[in-house]
Structure formats: C-alpha cells, structure tokens
Scaffold this motif. Structure first.
Motif, mmCIF file in Angstrom:
data_model
loop_
_atom_site.group_PDB
_atom_site.id
_atom_site.type_symbol
_atom_site.label_atom_id
_atom_site.label_comp_id
_atom_site.label_asym_id
_atom_site.label_seq_id
_atom_site.Cartn_x
_atom_site.Cartn_y
_atom_site.Cartn_z
ATOM 1 N N ASN A 74 0.868 -1.175 0.000
ATOM 2 C CA ASN A 74 0.000 0.000 0.000
ATOM 3 C C ASN A 74 0.903 1.224 0.000
ATOM 4 O O ASN A 74 1.545 1.529 1.011
ATOM 5 N N LEU A 75 0.957 1.912 -1.131
ATOM 6 C CA LEU A 75 1.819 3.091 -1.237
ATOM 7 C C LEU A 75 1.207 4.281 -0.497
ATOM 8 O O LEU A 75 1.916 5.203 -0.107
ATOM 9 N N PHE A 76 -0.089 4.236 -0.361
ATOM 10 C CA PHE A 76 -0.836 5.279 0.352
ATOM 11 C C PHE A 76 -2.068 4.607 0.919
ATOM 12 O O PHE A 76 -2.714 3.804 0.242
ATOM 13 N N VAL A 132 0.417 11.639 -5.032
ATOM 14 C CA VAL A 132 0.819 10.231 -5.184
ATOM 15 C C VAL A 132 0.566 9.771 -6.613
ATOM 16 O O VAL A 132 1.415 9.129 -7.249
ATOM 17 N N LEU A 133 -0.603 10.107 -7.151
ATOM 18 C CA LEU A 133 -0.935 9.726 -8.524
ATOM 19 C C LEU A 133 0.023 10.385 -9.517
ATOM 20 O O LEU A 133 0.451 9.759 -10.491
ATOM 21 N N GLN A 134 0.365 11.639 -9.262
ATOM 22 C CA GLN A 134 1.300 12.346 -10.149
ATOM 23 C C GLN A 134 2.679 11.697 -10.117
ATOM 24 O O GLN A 134 3.330 11.538 -11.155
ATOM 25 N N LEU A 147 7.285 10.220 -4.979
ATOM 26 C CA LEU A 147 6.398 9.285 -4.285
ATOM 27 C C LEU A 147 6.761 9.201 -2.805
ATOM 28 O O LEU A 147 5.881 9.176 -1.933
ATOM 29 N N ALA A 148 8.064 9.190 -2.520
ATOM 30 C CA ALA A 148 8.528 9.079 -1.132
ATOM 31 C C ALA A 148 8.034 10.241 -0.276
ATOM 32 O O ALA A 148 7.786 10.080 0.926
ATOM 33 N N GLU A 149 7.868 11.398 -0.880
ATOM 34 C CA GLU A 149 7.427 12.580 -0.127
ATOM 35 C C GLU A 149 5.966 12.493 0.281
ATOM 36 O O GLU A 149 5.525 13.200 1.191
ATOM 37 N N HIS A 150 5.202 11.617 -0.390
ATOM 38 C CA HIS A 150 3.754 11.626 -0.170
ATOM 39 C C HIS A 150 3.189 10.267 0.255
ATOM 40 O O HIS A 150 1.980 10.132 0.394
ATOM 41 N N THR A 151 4.065 9.255 0.454
ATOM 42 C CA THR A 151 3.559 7.982 0.971
ATOM 43 C C THR A 151 2.985 8.195 2.372
ATOM 44 O O THR A 151 3.459 9.042 3.130
ATOM 45 N N ARG A 152 1.979 7.406 2.686
ATOM 46 C CA ARG A 152 1.326 7.557 3.995
ATOM 47 C C ARG A 152 0.531 6.299 4.282
ATOM 48 O O ARG A 152 -0.034 5.687 3.368
#
Length: 314
Positions: free
Chosen positions: A26-28, A222-224, A234-239
């Motif tokens: 789960n990336l997010f 994340v989609l962008q 992606l690393a900046e917005h994973t949650r």
C-alpha cells in the motif's frame, strides 16, 4: 491485466494448473471512520510487487489444501478457514461443479505481514479452478467472486497499480510509469489486521481526533508521482494511517524503520496492517545497497519491484 480469459481457454482439459499471484504494497492508505457494519472506508494506492504465491490445482474428490513455502506457514489454516479453499468452493458453486480440487500453495509472501499473501492465494485459486474446470468465467465474474472473499482479493487478480476505495475493493487502474524498487523487511510474528484496525480506533478515540467530514481519498501528488515514474516524489507523499497503530502494537519496528532510512531509503513505511516494513529506493542499484546494509544489520531483507501483473496461469 485482462488476460485471465485467454489463460483459461488455453488451459482447458489439463489435469494440473499452476497460477502465480503477487503480493502487494500500500503506497498510500487513508482510513476513514468505522462504519455501522464494523468496517472502515479506506482509500488506497496499491502496487503489486515481485514477491509471489504459487498455487497448483488438480482434480480431487473433495476440497483440500496443503501449504509450504519459504516463509513460516505454521499459522496458515489447512481447513475451510483458508481463503484459497473458500475461493475454490465459490467457483464450484458458481458453475455447479460437483467434484473437488486439491490446492497446493507455495508461499513467498510473509504470513499476516500486511502484503496480502492470503488474498493472493485466493486470487490464484479463483483463476486456477476457473482454468482447471474450463469455466471461462471471465475477469468481471472473477472480480465479483473475489470481492466476496476479502478487500484485497480483487487487486490480487488485477495486479499492476490501482486505487482502491470503499473497503479497498472498488478498484480503478492507475497509470504507473517505469519501475519502483523496494526493500521489504518481514517480521518474525504477524499482526492481525482486525486487531490493528481496532487499535487505530482506540488511539483515535483517546486522542480525540476528529477526521475531516469527507470520504477517504488518495493524495493527488501520489498519482502524479506514479504517472511520472518518480520514486523521490512518491517518497514525499507515501502515507499509511494504520502505521501508528502497528507501531504502537510493535514498538520495535520503529528502530528498523530508522535503520533503513539512515541507510539511504527514500522512505520507510509499514506495509498495510504490518508488521512487514517496506523501504522505497531510488533505483535497483540503491535497493541492492540498502538490502546489503539491512542484511548486515541482522534483518531479513528482500529486494522486490513493481508494478507486476496480477494472478495468471503459468
């Protein structure tokens, strides 16, 4: 992703079918409030990764399953609690098949590790029985059956990268350019997904947290990042909203996260409900270096990549 029908038609009238299905990250993962039915609305960005479950199906007079693998399978049930066996029975009921099947499962995905191994088994069993019995149900019908088995099973069928809403089983494919490299660190003992959700609810109640009055949604950033094939973005917005509960139940995981991040991971996170940890790397070479450092520190570390295809006949 839609190749199940083709695989099925080419596999009719054979006595043994092998299907491979991927684990997921789960990336997010945003978790809404608990609903009246006891479930939570969620919004997830799933990615299928190159850690696989293999399921062989062969004709039998009854329904049975055997389980082995490169991971500890002692906690995997071999009776009707097994999700793959339930999947086989669903296909049989759907087509009116009166025989049975023996499923042989070989696992590589950590058990109760937050990577959807049981869901991958179920997805593989759906495809395998569909092929073995020449049912040719097609992807839409298999997805319908998958949704009856659990929230992650439809994604294990689909593979690739997708956005899941509702309970996580309402899927929309997401464009992901290129390849994302991860180092996965399993844990010796699993975590129960229901326990993690209950603990999250308790933590939220204790803190008096009031969620925004909107359905959960995946961050547009994340989609962008996925569309751009940009692991740094992606690393900046994973949650992962479940991470706080998983770390509260298993505090020692914090140290592992810190080791991975100090060793150069772009981001470290709990995978799903945990306790498996996933570290995002910049490229395959960086992932290999991170794997070496974590292994030297005494951790089991696996280099995987995504996105990969969903369950299909081999």
């Amino acid at each position: 992703m839609g190749g199940v029908g083709d695989d099925v038609s080419s596999s009719v009238a054979i006595d043994r079918v092998r299907v491979r299905a991927p684990g997921k990250l789960n990336l997010f993962f945003e978790v809404g409030d608990v609903q009246d039915d006891g479930y939570h609305d969620v919004a997830s960005a799933y990615q299928a990764v190159s850690l696989y479950e293999d399921v062989w199906a062969e004709p039998a007079s009854d329904f049975s399953v055997s389980v082995s693998g490169t991971v500890d399978v002692s906690g995997v049930p071999a009776d009707d609690r097994n999700l793959a066996l339930r999947a086989a029975r669903l296909v049989a009921a759907q087509i009116g098949y009166e025989g049975g099947v023996h499923l042989e499962i070989v696992k590589q995905v950590p058990v109760a590790g937050g990577m959807g191994g049981g869901s991958a088994d179920a997805a593989a069993a759906l495809v395998a029985c569909d092929a073995l019995w020449g049912a040719e149900l097609g992807m839409a019908e298999l997805q319908h059956l998958a949704a009856r088995l659990g929230a992650d099973v439809p994604f294990s069928l689909m593979g690739g990268t997708a956005i899941g809403t509702g309970r996580g089983d309402e899927l929309s494919p997401a464009l992901a350019k290129g390849r994302f490299d991860w180092v996965v660190v399993p844990s010796g003992a699993g975590l129960s997904t229901p326990d993690v959700y209950r603990h999250l609810d308790a933590l939220r109640a204790e803190s008096g947290l009031v969620r925004a009055p909107r359905p959960p949604a995946v961050d547009v950033a994340v989609l962008q990042a996925l569309r751009a094939g940009d692991p740094t973005a992606l690393a900046e917005h994973t949650r992962n909203d479940l991470q706080v509960a998983a770390l509260s139940l298993r505090p020692e995981l914090r140290e592992t996260l810190e080791v991975g991040e100090r060793a150069g991971a772009l981001a470290g996170m709990v995978s799903g409900s945990g306790p498996t940890l996933a570290f995002l790397a910049e490229d395959p070479e960086s992932a290999l270096e991170l794997q070496v450092v974590l292994s030297a520190a005494g951790y089991e570390a696996l280099h995987v990549h995504g996105p990969v295809h969903g369950a299909r006949v081999r």
